[in-house]
Design a protein around this motif. Structure first.
Motif: not given
Length: 146
Positions: A97-107, A109-119, A123-128
């Motif tokens: 995601a840090q290199q601009g990979h769009a699918d990684a950014q989307l996935n 973002g979903v992890f941040y919404i669900e709190g999967r593996g991350v708190k 706001s981070k979800e929205k960023n990604y």
């Protein structure tokens, strides 16, 4: 299968034989390492093996290839060739995601919404997801005007 429909830019290395790709991969060629990983993932000219695919994707990902980093994120998330490990999945999604990979950014973002593996962090979800949406809009405009 995750990668069977993935579109990859055609290059001479992509069209090369397995032996040519393997030789280049063994010499450290990042792109060749990724293609060997794809071959093992899909069973293309070699016996299908997620375990061997992971080995080759890791070599490519550790050299900074965002596609390989994304694929490793998916494989750790789904437990393909490795045990399910959301921490590893997040690690590889972040790198891609840090290199601009769009699918990684989307996935991610979903992890941040669900709190999967991350708190959980909306706001981070929205960023990604905003980065992903912006890329999708740009690609749509380019294909329309191009």
């Amino acid at each position: 299968m995750l990668l069977s429909g993935q579109t990859i830019a055609s290059t001479s290395l992509e069209q090369a034989s397995y032996q040519q790709q393997l030789k280049a991969a063994q010499q450290g060629n990042v792109e060749a390492q990724f293609y060997i990983g794809l071959r093992y993932y899909n069973g293309d000219g070699v016996p299908q093996s997620y375990t061997k695919a992971v080995e080759w994707f890791k070599k490519s990902a550790q050299q900074g290839d965002p596609d390989a980093q994304f694929v490793l994120g998916v494989m750790y998330e789904d437990g393909e060739g490795v045990p399910v490990d959301i921490t590893q999945s997040v690690k590889w999604y972040i790198k891609a995601a840090q290199q601009g990979h769009a699918d990684a950014q989307l996935n991610l973002g979903v992890f941040y919404i669900e709190g999967r593996g991350v708190k959980q962090n909306l706001s981070k979800e929205k960023n990604y997801t905003d980065k992903r949406a912006s890329k999708d809009r740009c690609q749509a405009v380019m294909s329309f005007t191009g």
